[in-house]
Design a protein around this motif. Structure first.
Motif, PDB file in Angstrom:
ATOM      1  N   MET A 161      -0.807   7.710  -3.578  1.00 21.27           N
ATOM      2  CA  MET A 161      -1.822   6.874  -4.339  1.00 21.27           C
ATOM      3  C   MET A 161      -1.633   7.099  -5.886  1.00 21.27           C
ATOM      4  N   TYR A 170      -6.429  -2.776   2.278  1.00 22.72           N
ATOM      5  CA  TYR A 170      -5.488  -1.589   1.568  1.00 22.72           C
ATOM      6  C   TYR A 170      -6.304  -0.334   1.669  1.00 22.72           C
ATOM      7  N   GLU A 191       3.934   8.794   2.868  1.00 28.27           N
ATOM      8  CA  GLU A 191       3.959   7.341   2.009  1.00 28.27           C
ATOM      9  C   GLU A 191       5.558   6.809   1.978  1.00 28.27           C
ATOM     10  N   ALA A 236       0.770  -1.305  -0.064  1.00 26.22           N
ATOM     11  CA  ALA A 236      -0.033   0.147  -0.078  1.00 26.22           C
ATOM     12  C   ALA A 236       0.818   1.388   0.026  1.00 26.22           C
ATOM     13  N   VAL A 237       2.170   0.960   0.396  1.00 25.17           N
ATOM     14  CA  VAL A 237       2.964   2.212   0.141  1.00 25.17           C
ATOM     15  C   VAL A 237       4.131   2.314  -0.713  1.00 25.17           C
ATOM     16  N   ARG A 271      -4.571   2.850   3.477  1.00 20.12           N
ATOM     17  CA  ARG A 271      -4.315   4.094   3.030  1.00 20.12           C
ATOM     18  C   ARG A 271      -5.123   5.206   3.785  1.00 20.12           C
ATOM     19  N   PRO A 327      -3.613   0.673  -6.799  1.00 16.48           N
ATOM     20  CA  PRO A 327      -4.292  -0.164  -5.995  1.00 16.48           C
ATOM     21  C   PRO A 327      -4.675  -1.467  -6.491  1.00 16.48           C
TER      22      PRO A 327
END
Lengths: 171, 537
Positions: free
Chosen positions: B1, A136, B453, A81-82, A140, A87
Motif C-alpha cells: 500500500m 478496501y 500483494e 486493492a492490490v 488490505r 487508497p
C-alpha cells in the motif's frame, strides 16, 4: 420527461463514460487492452470492472438496497486493492460517477435536482463510497492475514512434531 | 500500500492519470508487499556465489561491489557466448506484442513493464547499447540504453516479478522463451550478490542438507512417522516405509514441502498409502530429500549441482529407477535440462512399473517417472481398488502447473487419475488450462510471504477461472500436482475465491484407495468426516 426515464435512457452512455474514466487511470497500453479484450478469462480485470459497474449503476438507478450492490463493489475493489493505486485512487471511481451523471443530464440537471431525484441518487453514491472504503480496508487486512496464516501453515506441523505445541484430545 | 501523505488542500487535486513518460524515462518505484527480502550473505557464501553482501532493496544504496557494471556486462557477454538461445532471443524479437497480454502479472497488475515483451526489453536495451553496432551509434533511437543503478533496480524489481511460467512463449510466433530471458536476468543479478532470501536460503539448505528447509535425517523420518500415525488412525493399517535403503528397486523423491506444509502433507500421506498397498520395493532418502530445485532460479550451474544430488543418491543406493512426487519445476528441470547437465543416467535401468510391466520409454534417459504417470498406468490396468464416493463431498477442478503442462506435456494423466477417484470433476475454461494454463502467481521462488500483494495480482487470472467454476458448478476443491501450487494457491483462494480448498492429486487417491485389511473409514486424510459418516467418530 419523467426524470427516472431520462436517467434510464442515459444509462448506457453513463456506463460507457464511467468505465472509460476508470480504465484511464491505468497506463495507456494497459487501458487499451482492458477496453479492447472482451474475453472474461483473457481480461479478467476489464471484465470484472465492467460487469460490476453495470450492476452497480443498474441497482443505483432502480433504487435497489445498497447491501445487494456490495458483492459487485467487492469484486472491483478486491482487484484495485492490490494494484499500483493509492487508497483514494482505488475507491475514488465511485465518486466520479456523480460528475458523469451531472454532465450527461446537462440542461436537465436542474429539473432532476428539483424533483429530489438527483440529490437522492448522489446520497446513495456517497453511501457506496463509504462502503468502498470498508471493503478496501477488509482487502488490505486480508493481505496481512494471509501472510500470518501462511507462516502458521508452514510451521505448525514442525512445531507439533517437535512437541512444542499439542492439541487437547477430543472429549 | 502506498504511503498516504497528502495534505488536506491537496486532496481535491488528485490526479488519476498515470505518468505519460516513456518507459525508459519512468523510473521504478518500489512498492511495499511487491518484492522479497534480500538473501543472507552466509547463504550465498555457502554455495560460493560471488559478491555476497548485506543490503536491502528498500535502501537507496545497495552497496554494490566496485565495478559492478563491468561484472554484469562481462557476464552478459559470457552468457551470450554460452547460450545461442539467449543471443537469438535478444536479436529476433520484432515487438509484435503477441505475448504482451498473456502474462498473469500484466493481466492482474496492469503494469506495462509486466508485459513479457517490455520485461525482456529491460535487458535487451542494455544488450543493444553494449553489444550491437546500431545500438552503440544510434543509442536511444535504436532502443539502446546505458546500464545504470536505476536500470539495475528495474531489473531487480521486474525479473523477480516473472515466474518463468512460459505462457507468453506459447503465443510467440518466433518461439522466444521469455522465461530464459528472465533466467539470464536473474543470473546477472546473482553475479553481483543480489539474490532473494527466499531463494538463497533454500538453495544453501538444499546443498548442505538435501532439502529447502534444512530438515535433517531424523526430522524427515519423524515427520513421515507423524503421517503414519494419522494413516493408522484413519485406516487401521500400520505402514513401515524404509529410509536410505540400499538395494531398493525404486528411489522416491518428492518436494520437501509435502513433508511439513499443509495441505501438501495430505498428499504425502496419499503416496505412503499407495506404495504400501502396492507392496512397492521403494525407499525414501533423507539426503536426496528435495524434488524441487531452487538453484534453477539462480544460475544454470547451481541448478545442475543440486540436480546431481538426486542422481548421486540413486547411484549410492543402487536403485533401478527414480519415482518423483507431485512437483512443478522439478519436472521442467528433469524433462528439459537434466539430460544435458547430468545425463544420461546410464547406471540405472529404463523405468518399468513392477506392477503393470509398463516401460516408461519417455524417461529412458533421465530414469525418472512422474507419479501421475505411474498412478494413471496403475488405474488403466485396473490394479487399484477405488471408492470415488469417499470424495463425493468434493467438486474438483484441476489446475495445470506451468512446468508439468508446458514443460513436459503432462496433461491427461492427472485428469485421468482425478476422474477415477472423484465423481465430480469440472474443467475450467479452455484458455486457462492445459498448455494455456495460468500460473499460480508465486512460482520461481516468489512464494515468500512479504510479497503477498504481488502474488495476489499474479494469481488473479487463475483465481478468476476458479471463481467461474465455483459459481457455475459449486467447485470447492482445486487439485494440482505441484508443491508450490499447494502452498500458494491456498492463499490465493482465500483472497479471491473463499470456499475453495487446495489438494494434491494423491490426497484424493489416498481417500479413494481401498486398502487390504483396512477398517471401515470414517475420516478423510484431513481427519475430517467422510460423506455420510458425520458424527460416527
Amino acid at each position: 420527461m419523467d426524470p427516472r426515464n431520462l436517467l434510464s435512457e442515459k444509462r448506457p452512455a453513463i456506463l460507457n463514460r464511467w468505465f472509460n474514466a476508470v480504465l484511464d487511470t491505468y497506463p495507456a497500453d494497459t487501458s487499451a487492452f482492458l477496453k479492447k479484450q472482451k474475453n472474461q478469462f483473457a481480461n479478467p480485470v476489464g471484465h470484472t470492472i465492467h460487469q460490476g459497474m453495470e450492476h452497480i449503476l443498474e441497482a443505483l438507478l432502480q433504487g435497489t438496497d445498497l447491501d445487494r450492490i456490495a458483492p459487485s463493489l467487492d469484486n472491483i475493489i478486491r482487484i484495485r486493492a492490490v494494484q499500483d493505486l493509492t487508497p483514494s485512487q482505488a475507491v475514488g471511481f465511485i465518486l466520479s460517477l456523480k460528475k458523469i451523471i451531472r454532465e450527461e443530464l446537462g440542461s436537465n440537471t436542474r429539473e432532476h435536482s428539483a424533483s429530489g431525484e438527483l440529490p437522492g441518487l448522489e446520497e446513495r453514491i456517497d453511501a457506496l463510497a463509504l462502503m468502498s472504503f470498508d471493503i478496501y480496508i477488509q482487502c488490505r487486512e486480508k493481505i496481512y492475514e494471509l501472510r500470518a496464516n501462511e507462516t502458521k501453515r508452514l510451521t505448525y506441523r514442525l512445531l507439533q512434531r517437535a512437541n512444542l505445541v499439542c492439541e487437547l484430545p477430543d472429549q | 500500500m502506498a504511503k498516504f501523505s497528502a495534505k488536506p488542500d491537496e486532496l481535491a487535486k488528485i490526479r488519476y492519470a498515470p505518468p505519460e513518460t516513456e518507459w525508459m524515462e519512468t523510473p521504478v518505484e518500489f512498492r511495499e508487499h511487491m518484492f522479497c527480502h534480500a538473501a543472507k550473505p552466509k547463504d550465498l557464501e555457502t554455495v560460493e556465489f560471488p559478491n555476497a553482501h548485506e543490503w536491502s532493496s528498500k535502501d537507496e544504496d545497495w552497496k554494490l561491489p566496485a565495478n559492478w557494471e563491468q561484472t554484469i556486462l562481462q557476464g552478459m557477454k559470457d552468457l551470450l557466448g554460452k547460450y545461442r538461445s539467449f543471443q537469438l532471443f535478444m536479436d529476433i524479437c520484432v515487438r509484435c506484442g503477441a505475448c504482451a497480454d498473456k502474462c498473469h502479472f500484466f493481466i492482474g497488475s496492469g503494469d506495462p513493464k509486466n508485459m513479457p515483451v517490455l520485461r525482456a526489453e529491460l535487458l535487451r536495451s542494455v544488450y543493444r547499447g553494449n553489444f550491437t553496432l546500431a545500438g552503440k551509434i544510434l543509442r536511444k533511437l535504436a532502443g539502446a540504453r546505458e546500464l545504470t543503478v536505476s536500470v539495475l533496480k528495474e531489473w531487480w524489481y521486474y525479473f523477480y516479478q516473472c515466474t518463468e511460467c512460459r505462457r507468453c512463449s506459447v503465443f510467440c510466433p518466433y518461439g522466444i522463451d521469455t522465461a530464459e530471458i528472465t533466467m539470464m536476468g536473474r543470473e546477472l543479478t546473482n553475479m553481483i550478490g543480489l539474490q532473494l532470501g527466499w531463494i538463497g536460503g533454500p538453495v544453501a539448505n538444499c546443498y548442505m542438507k538435501g532439502n529447502h528447509l534444512g530438515l535433517e535425517p531424523h526430522t524427515i523420518k519423524s515427520s513421515i512417522e507423524f503421517f503414519l500415525d494419522d494413516i493408522e488412525s484413519i485406516t487401521g493399517i500400520k505402514i513401515e516405509p524404509t529410509f536410505n535403503r540400499k538395494g531398493a528397486e525404486i528411489l522416491f523423491v518428492t518436494p520437501s514441502g509435502d513433508l511439513f506444509a499443509n495441505p501438501g502433507t495430505y498428499t504425502a500421506m496419499g503416496y505412503l498409502m499407495l506404495f504400501h498397498e502396492l507392496g512397492l520395493d521403494y525407499t525414501w532418502s533423507t539426503y536426496a530429500s528435495e524434488g524441487g530445485n531452487f538453484g534453477f532460479f539462480t544460475s544454470n550451474e547451481m541448478a545442475k549441482r543440486l540436480n546431481s544430488k538426486i542422481y548421486a543418491e540413486a547411484k549410492r543406493l543402487g536403485v533401478k529407477w527414480v519415482l518423483g512426487g507431485e512437483c512443478g519445476h522439478m519436472w521442467r528441470v528433469i524433462n528439459q535440462y537434466m539430460d544435458t547437465w547430468n545425463g544420461p543416467a546410464d547406471f540405472m535401468e529404463v523405468p518399468k512399473s513392477p506392477i503393470t510391466g509398463t516401460v516408461f520409454d519417455n524417461a529412458k534417459s533421465t530414469k525418472m517417472v512422474h507419479i501421475a504417470e505411474f498412478t494413471a498406468d496403475l488405474i488403466k490396468h485396473n490394479k487399484l481398488k477405488l471408492d470415488p464416493r469417499r470424495n463425493d463431498h468434493l467438486k474438483v477442478t484441476f489446475h495445470d502447473s506451468c512446468n508439468t503442462s508446458r514443460g513436459m506435456g503432462l496433461l491427461e494423466e492427472p485428469r485421468y487419475v482425478i476422474k477415477s477417484v472423484c465423481s465430480h470433476f469440472y474443467e475450467m475454461p479452455e484458455n486457462t488450462i492445459r498448455e494455456k494454463t495460468f500460473c499460480c502467481g508465486s512460482g520461481t521462488g516468489l512464494n515468500a510471504s512479504e510479497n503477498m500483494e504481488l502474488r495476489m495480482r499474479g494469481g488473479f487470472p487463475r483465481a478468476n477461472a476458479v471463481k467461474y467454476v465455483h459459481e457455475r458448478h459449486g467447485v470447492n476443491m482445486l487439485a494440482n500436482v505441484c508443491a508450490i501450487d499447494r502452498a500458494t494457491l491456498s492463499a490465493s483462494m482465500d483472497y479471491w475465491v473463499p470456499g475453495v480448498g487446495v489438494a494434491g492429486v494423491h490426497e484424493l487417491v489416498g481417500n479413494a484407495l481401498i486398502m487390504k485389511g483396512e477398517k471401515e473409514r470414517t475420516q478423510d486424510l484431513r481427519l475430517e468426516p467422510l460423506p455420510g459418516k458425520e458424527g460416527s467418530e
